[in-house]
Design a protein around this motif. Structure first.
Motif, PDB file in Angstrom:
ATOM      1  N   MET A   1      21.229 -34.807 -53.266  1.00  0.00           N
ATOM      2  CA  MET A   1      20.105 -35.585 -52.753  1.00  0.00           C
ATOM      3  C   MET A   1      20.487 -36.971 -52.240  1.00  0.00           C
ATOM      4  O   MET A   1      19.725 -37.581 -51.493  1.00  0.00           O
TER       5      MET A   1
ATOM      6  N   PRO B   1      11.863 -36.781 -50.934  1.00  0.00           N
ATOM      7  CA  PRO B   1      10.694 -35.924 -50.743  1.00  0.00           C
ATOM      8  C   PRO B   1       9.393 -36.687 -51.014  1.00  0.00           C
ATOM      9  O   PRO B   1       9.323 -37.486 -51.951  1.00  0.00           O
TER      10      PRO B   1
ATOM     11  N   TYR C   1       8.434 -35.385 -67.219  1.00  0.00           N
ATOM     12  CA  TYR C   1       8.991 -34.084 -66.843  1.00  0.00           C
ATOM     13  C   TYR C   1       8.723 -33.047 -67.937  1.00  0.00           C
ATOM     14  O   TYR C   1       9.144 -33.230 -69.083  1.00  0.00           O
ATOM     15  N   GLN C   2       8.024 -31.974 -67.586  1.00  0.00           N
ATOM     16  CA  GLN C   2       7.783 -30.858 -68.521  1.00  0.00           C
ATOM     17  C   GLN C   2       7.326 -31.360 -69.890  1.00  0.00           C
ATOM     18  O   GLN C   2       7.914 -31.031 -70.914  1.00  0.00           O
ATOM     19  N   ASP C   3       6.274 -32.170 -69.886  1.00  0.00           N
ATOM     20  CA  ASP C   3       5.818 -32.750 -71.136  1.00  0.00           C
ATOM     21  C   ASP C   3       4.313 -33.025 -71.041  1.00  0.00           C
ATOM     22  O   ASP C   3       3.750 -33.043 -69.941  1.00  0.00           O
TER      23      ASP C   3
ATOM     24  N   PRO D   1       2.332 -32.136 -63.438  1.00  0.00           N
ATOM     25  CA  PRO D   1       1.969 -30.993 -64.282  1.00  0.00           C
ATOM     26  C   PRO D   1       2.556 -29.661 -63.808  1.00  0.00           C
ATOM     27  O   PRO D   1       2.857 -28.804 -64.627  1.00  0.00           O
ATOM     28  N   THR D   2       2.752 -29.477 -62.510  1.00  0.00           N
ATOM     29  CA  THR D   2       3.306 -28.201 -62.046  1.00  0.00           C
ATOM     30  C   THR D   2       4.829 -28.232 -62.009  1.00  0.00           C
ATOM     31  O   THR D   2       5.461 -27.183 -61.860  1.00  0.00           O
ATOM     32  N   GLY D   3       5.404 -29.409 -62.126  1.00  0.00           N
ATOM     33  CA  GLY D   3       6.857 -29.517 -62.032  1.00  0.00           C
ATOM     34  C   GLY D   3       7.345 -29.489 -60.591  1.00  0.00           C
ATOM     35  O   GLY D   3       8.555 -29.483 -60.344  1.00  0.00           O
ATOM     36  N   ARG D   4       6.414 -29.480 -59.628  1.00  0.00           N
ATOM     37  CA  ARG D   4       6.818 -29.338 -58.229  1.00  0.00           C
ATOM     38  C   ARG D   4       7.584 -30.567 -57.737  1.00  0.00           C
ATOM     39  O   ARG D   4       8.566 -30.442 -57.002  1.00  0.00           O
TER      40      ARG D   4
ATOM     41  N   ALA E   1       9.461 -32.554 -59.489  1.00  0.00           N
ATOM     42  CA  ALA E   1      10.819 -32.507 -60.038  1.00  0.00           C
ATOM     43  C   ALA E   1      11.683 -31.528 -59.245  1.00  0.00           C
ATOM     44  O   ALA E   1      12.848 -31.814 -58.949  1.00  0.00           O
ATOM     45  N   ILE E   2      11.115 -30.384 -58.875  1.00  0.00           N
ATOM     46  CA  ILE E   2      11.884 -29.406 -58.091  1.00  0.00           C
ATOM     47  C   ILE E   2      12.206 -29.979 -56.714  1.00  0.00           C
ATOM     48  O   ILE E   2      13.318 -29.838 -56.216  1.00  0.00           O
ATOM     49  N   ASP E   3      11.212 -30.649 -56.113  1.00  0.00           N
ATOM     50  CA  ASP E   3      11.436 -31.247 -54.795  1.00  0.00           C
ATOM     51  C   ASP E   3      12.609 -32.227 -54.825  1.00  0.00           C
ATOM     52  O   ASP E   3      13.332 -32.373 -53.841  1.00  0.00           O
TER      53      ASP E   3
ATOM     54  N   GLY F   1      15.101 -31.956 -56.941  1.00  0.00           N
ATOM     55  CA  GLY F   1      16.301 -31.295 -57.438  1.00  0.00           C
ATOM     56  C   GLY F   1      16.645 -31.680 -58.858  1.00  0.00           C
ATOM     57  O   GLY F   1      17.813 -31.713 -59.233  1.00  0.00           O
ATOM     58  N   VAL F   2      15.611 -31.954 -59.672  1.00  0.00           N
ATOM     59  CA  VAL F   2      15.857 -32.329 -61.066  1.00  0.00           C
ATOM     60  C   VAL F   2      16.242 -31.069 -61.856  1.00  0.00           C
ATOM     61  O   VAL F   2      15.533 -30.068 -61.822  1.00  0.00           O
ATOM     62  N   ALA F   3      17.369 -31.143 -62.552  1.00  0.00           N
ATOM     63  CA  ALA F   3      17.810 -29.995 -63.347  1.00  0.00           C
ATOM     64  C   ALA F   3      17.647 -30.263 -64.832  1.00  0.00           C
ATOM     65  O   ALA F   3      17.707 -29.350 -65.645  1.00  0.00           O
TER      66      ALA F   3
END
Lengths: 204, 172
Positions: B35, B41, B102-104, B126-129, B131-133, B135-137
């Motif tokens: 990134m 994003p 994140y995921q909490d 809430p959807t995690g979208r 974080a995905i955008d 590239g959070v692993a």
């Protein structure tokens, strides 16, 4: 293949259920909460949206089977019960439902996580060895088999055929006798001498 | 015969050694950093406990620090006090600091901030979208975005204070 896929799906679902029931109430709102409006990618979808939910689910399973879960790393997104993977799967489903192709979705994830995220590395650049190695090893193995087979065929007449006749057997045994008579004779004499006996035909 | 054994042995052993040398030389869990240098994003997320929204587009022209964290994440708790201490100085100079949960659950996020300090708003994902955008692993991950909306730095794991300060100073 389909059974394997179905089993993997079942296992994944069972695991996910275990995890969410184990942490009742602790599971975050991820993916299951009322989803906000779907967010398209920067490019338009290449395909028309799937005709049915079942079709969307099937394509989602295929796409998420090919992507690695960034959290647990050893599993595909489809098989992983981790929250991060479930969020990824929800995102994949959202994109599939909008008509994005598998390639578009994979590109989206590769742009963020690298080719690492693909469970099957692309056949290009530094990955060529991965695809070439099996062919090389197969070729090498066949060459070794062919080489040893040919060796055996050329060696065969010396070892096995032709079938020995009784006369041949007599002749074949001859060298051992000769060895006993000629080469071992000095030793026999010496043993007998040390034992204080004389060799036959030799007076004291 | 010996030459043949030697050559065949070398053909098998040398590639193996090369592959192992390359493989052992890197962390198998490390993800490539894709990134940095990319446009950040876009996002428009609800602010925890406020009901308002913050969008990246509204922050144009100002450097942005995005810190993905979770209450269940131990390294997040380790880096958080340093971020809380460092943020005010840069906020005065125009830098926008944002946490992203994140995921909490928000309730647990609030507990985390009560315990480790709070110096900037937290966005909900809430959807995690989001974080995905990005590239959070895993968490923590921290992104520094310049005023033009380009990601100039990504920290995987806790921020490295020297690099963090140097990156921000270069943007101001």
């Amino acid at each position: 293949m389909k059974t394997v896929l179905a089993l993997a799906l079942l296992a994944g679902a069972a695991l996910a259920e275990d995890v969410s029931s184990a942490s009742t109430g602790a599971s975050p709102a991820a993916a299951s909460a009322a989803d906000p409006a779907p967010q398209p990618l920067d490019e338009p979808p290449l395909l028309p949206p799937p005709a049915s939910d079942a079709e969307t689910d099937a394509t989602t399973a295929v796409v998420s089977d090919g992507l690695r879960c960034p959290v647990c790393q050893g599993l595909s997104v489809n098989d992983s019960p981790a929250d991060g993977a479930r969020a990824m799967k929800a995102r994949i489903r959202e994109l599939v439902a909008m008509g994005y192709s598998q390639e578009q979705i994979e590109d989206y994830f590769v742009a963020r996580y690298g080719t690492w995220v693909l469970l099957a590395p692309p056949a290009e650049r530094q990955h060529w060895a991965v695809y070439l190695a099996p062919v090389v090893f197969l070729g090498g193995g066949l060459a070794v088999i062919g080489w040893s087979y040919r060796n055996r065929r050329t060696a065969a007449p010396v070892a096995g055929a032709p079938a020995p006749t009784p006369a041949d057997e007599g002749r074949a045994a001859a060298p051992a006798d000769e060895l006993e008579d000629d080469d071992l004779e000095p030793y026999r004499r010496r043993i007998l001498a040390e034992l204080g006996l004389s060799a036959p035909g030799e007076g004291r | 015969m010996n030459w043949r054994v030697l050559i065949i042995g070398a053909l098998i052993v040398i590639p193996l050694v090369v592959v192992l040398a390359l493989g052992f030389g890197r962390d198998p869990r490390a993800l490539p950093n894709m990134m940095e240098g990319q446009p950040a994003p876009a996002f428009a997320q609800e602010v925890m406990d406020q009901g308002t929204q913050i969008a990246l587009a509204d922050l144009r022209g100002r450097p942005v620090v995005l810190n993905f964290y979770a209450s269940w994440c131990v390294p997040c708790a380790q880096e958080h006090p340093w971020l809380v201490k460092t943020a005010p100085g840069y906020q005065q100079r125009g830098v926008v600091f944002l946490g992203v949960l994140y995921q909490d659950e928000p309730a647990k996020g609030k507990g985390f901030l009560r315990r480790y300090g709070e110096a900037y708003p937290t966005l909900l994902d809430p959807t995690g979208r989001m974080a995905i955008d990005y590239g959070v692993a895993g968490v923590p991950e921290t992104y520094i975005i310049d005023g033009q909306g380009t990601i100039v730095k990504k920290f995987t794991g806790p921020v490295v204070p020297d690099e963090f300060v140097a990156t921000l100073e270069a943007l101001l």
